[in-house]
Write a protein that holds these residues in place. Structure first.
Motif, PDB file in Angstrom:
ATOM      1  N   PRO A  89     -59.306 -32.674  27.035  1.00  0.00           N
ATOM      2  CA  PRO A  89     -57.622 -32.905  26.538  1.00  0.00           C
ATOM      3  C   PRO A  89     -57.287 -32.983  25.015  1.00  0.00           C
ATOM      4  O   PRO A  89     -57.392 -33.989  24.401  1.00  0.00           O
ATOM      5  CB  PRO A  89     -57.302 -34.168  27.330  1.00  0.00           C
ATOM      6  CG  PRO A  89     -58.458 -35.159  27.390  1.00  0.00           C
ATOM      7  CD  PRO A  89     -59.385 -33.930  27.525  1.00  0.00           C
ATOM      8  N   PHE A  93     -54.326 -34.708  23.609  1.00  0.00           N
ATOM      9  CA  PHE A  93     -54.779 -36.266  23.803  1.00  0.00           C
ATOM     10  C   PHE A  93     -55.487 -36.576  22.939  1.00  0.00           C
ATOM     11  O   PHE A  93     -55.252 -37.968  22.393  1.00  0.00           O
ATOM     12  CB  PHE A  93     -54.816 -36.351  25.383  1.00  0.00           C
ATOM     13  CG  PHE A  93     -55.419 -37.984  25.404  1.00  0.00           C
ATOM     14  CD1 PHE A  93     -54.297 -38.946  25.695  1.00  0.00           C
ATOM     15  CD2 PHE A  93     -56.677 -38.301  25.460  1.00  0.00           C
ATOM     16  CE1 PHE A  93     -54.570 -40.285  26.097  1.00  0.00           C
ATOM     17  CE2 PHE A  93     -56.892 -39.488  25.716  1.00  0.00           C
ATOM     18  CZ  PHE A  93     -56.099 -40.599  26.120  1.00  0.00           C
ATOM     19  N   ASP A 123     -54.169 -36.702  19.191  1.00  0.00           N
ATOM     20  CA  ASP A 123     -53.099 -37.777  18.910  1.00  0.00           C
ATOM     21  C   ASP A 123     -53.700 -39.199  19.130  1.00  0.00           C
ATOM     22  O   ASP A 123     -53.268 -40.126  18.485  1.00  0.00           O
ATOM     23  CB  ASP A 123     -52.032 -37.448  20.010  1.00  0.00           C
ATOM     24  CG  ASP A 123     -51.338 -36.314  19.962  1.00  0.00           C
ATOM     25  OD1 ASP A 123     -51.158 -35.827  18.773  1.00  0.00           O
ATOM     26  OD2 ASP A 123     -50.431 -35.723  21.126  1.00  0.00           O
ATOM     27  N   TYR A 156     -59.427 -40.576  29.395  1.00  0.00           N
ATOM     28  CA  TYR A 156     -58.306 -39.705  30.149  1.00  0.00           C
ATOM     29  C   TYR A 156     -58.601 -39.076  31.435  1.00  0.00           C
ATOM     30  O   TYR A 156     -57.924 -39.020  32.211  1.00  0.00           O
ATOM     31  CB  TYR A 156     -58.286 -38.362  28.984  1.00  0.00           C
ATOM     32  CG  TYR A 156     -57.257 -37.535  29.578  1.00  0.00           C
ATOM     33  CD1 TYR A 156     -55.781 -37.703  29.064  1.00  0.00           C
ATOM     34  CD2 TYR A 156     -57.284 -36.410  30.261  1.00  0.00           C
ATOM     35  CE1 TYR A 156     -55.036 -36.652  29.550  1.00  0.00           C
ATOM     36  CE2 TYR A 156     -56.424 -35.669  30.878  1.00  0.00           C
ATOM     37  CZ  TYR A 156     -54.997 -35.594  30.266  1.00  0.00           C
ATOM     38  OH  TYR A 156     -54.170 -34.710  30.414  1.00  0.00           O
TER      39      TYR A 156
END
Length: 501
Positions: A276, A279, A282, A372
């Motif tokens: 990801p 993700f 960030d 995640y």
């Protein structure tokens, strides 16, 4: 020669006594067995000196910040006309290699997942727990450990390259005590430096054996991840790192380190772009801001009113602080060797900031991807670690991506090379310290220390597993922390005598 023999013989004698003590059955000695004595000593240090370790690491970071912005920042680690031996990019790459220990591979996935259930996060929502878990991982592998590494490395480089002292820890405290290089004080300093290095590196040997054993068991279910297999792995890899140690720095460690950096970077980028990506990026940016914001509070947090929280901090934060202190002679000497010609400001900025960011990013990529997968993809990374141990964390994550068999093999090769380079480098450092600071210690001394390191790791692994190896690091760190204080006082005194332009 006399000084060298004293340091070597006393160091080997102390470790020999510990090895023999560990081989005596616990049923014979009861509470006086090595396992019990080490456990009690470890508990005493964690409970009684947690405040000291916290203040020590916090003070180290404050000192680094002060030196970067002080008038002393322009002083060179060498003569005023000396130039750096390596380009800036090469130098940073070597710092990265020094910081990429096997612990990152072992804890990069398991630690963030472990912090999700920390008593320190009681009452938090699930998302708050995830942020907390990653912030604390940043805390344990970020600025503080690299600050204490940089201080020891800076002082060694300063006295060696600028003041012309010998390449020994004791040379950094000689100006403070005004004693000769053959004094009892200096011998004691070098002996404690050797013991701290030995006790600091053996957890990495144990971790490496456990991860390789776990990887073999994970790839080949018919192979059981047992203590016997881990001991066999240590014996086999002892011959490999001894061969590397005999080859010298320019062949063994250099080539293996280059391969390691490439493999680590490949796996990092593979997980980042196969996983990801947005993700992770960030998440990294968000947690970095929270880490900087909460750093002062975390640095001095001991939770005296919450027994469960206090115990958790002792088991994680205080353990890490002790482990990093025990690694300072090993890492500090390596960093000092490659930093001649840098200014104090340039040195500290590079050593503290760049490796810290790399370690934090590593945790975000591997730990963040695991979180995640478990949170948004109904994965089972945390469950597999809970069932099979922390050593299979990397392999449990990689199986969620394409080419898992290939990347798992690469991961095992990475761990194996980390095992060899860590043990090889530690062997070189303790051989140098016990050979009167020789930059080319005799092969027979390196061979002797390599055998001793592996034998001690095997004994401690047998009597108490990984916890015994970690306990040894905590115990070895305490006396060496006082030596670091002496080094800092001696360094500050010498800085005041500098004639600044």
């Amino acid at each position: 020669m006399k000084n060298k023999n004293i340091v070597l013989s006393v160091s080997l004698s102390v470790i020999g006594i510990i090895i023999v003590w560990g081989l005596i059955p616990e049923s014979w000695l009861g509470s006086y067995s090595l396992h019990n004595v080490m456990g009690n000593t470890n508990s005493f240090i964690l409970k009684k000196f947690g405040w000291y370790y916290s203040l020590f690491l916090a003070a180290g970071l404050i000192l680094v910040i002060y030196l970067i912005f002080s008038k002393y920042g322009s002083i060179k680690l060498g003569k005023d006309n000396d130039s750096p031996q390596f380009s800036y990019l090469t130098w940073l790459s070597m710092l990265f290699s020094a910081g990429m220990g096997i612990g990152l591979v072992f804890f990069g996935i398991s630690e963030p997942l472990s912090h999700l259930n920390s008593p320190l996060s009681d009452g938090m929502s699930e998302n708050e727990r995830i942020r907390f878990a990653m912030i604390y991982s940043f805390f344990h592998w970020g600025l503080q450990p690299w600050a204490i590494y940089s201080i020891v490395a800076l002082i060694i480089a300063y006295f060696t390259f600028r003041k012309g002292k010998s390449y020994l820890i004791s040379s950094c405290v000689t100006p403070l005590f005004r004693t000769s290089s053959s004094s009892k004080t200096n011998n004691a300093v070098d002996i404690f430096a050797i013991l701290a290095t030995v006790f600091g590196i053996i957890p990495s040997i144990g971790i490496g054996a456990q991860q390789i054993s776990g990887g073999l068991s994970y790839l080949f279910p018919k192979i059981d991840n047992t203590l016997s297999l881990q001991l066999i792995i240590i014996i086999v890899f002892t011959f490999l790192f001894l061969y590397s140690a005999q080859s010298g720095l320019k062949r063994g460690i250099k080539y293996l380190s280059n391969i390691n950096v490439f493999l680590a970077a490949f796996l990092l980028l593979f997980v980042l772009f196969s996983g990801p990506t947005m993700f992770i990026m960030d998440f990294f940016t968000t947690i970095l801001g929270s880490y900087i914001q909460q750093l002062p509070q975390m640095s001095l947090r001991l939770n005296p009113l919450n027994p469960e929280g206090a115990a958790y901090i002792q088991d994680w934060t205080i353990f890490y602080w002790g482990w990093w202190i025990s690694w300072t002679p090993f890492v500090g000497i390596f960093i000092a060797r490659i930093s001649k010609g840098r200014t104090i400001r340039e040195f500290l900025s590079g050593v503290v900031i760049v490796p810290s960011l790399i370690c934090m990013f590593w945790f975000t990529v591997f730990g963040g991807a695991s979180i995640y997968i478990d949170k948004f993809m109904d994965g089972s990374v945390a469950e597999q670690i809970a069932a099979n141990g922390n050593e299979i964390g990397l392999f449990a994550l990689l199986e969620h991506f394409h080419f898992s068999s290939f990347t798992t093999i690469l991961g095992m090769i990475l761990i194996a090379i980390f095992f060899i380079t860590s043990a090889d480098s530690a062997t070189f450092v303790v051989s140098m310290l016990s050979s009167d600071g020789s930059l080319n210690p005799p092969n027979k001394v390196k061979f002797l220390w390599g055998i001793v390191l592996s034998l001690l790791a095997c004994v401690l692994l047998v009597i108490g597993g990984l916890s015994s190896l970690q306990t040894a690091a905590i115990i070895g760190a305490l006396p060496f922390s006082f030596i670091i204080i002496w080094m800092v006082i001696s360094f500050i005194q010498s800085l005041k005598e500098e004639k600044l332009q």
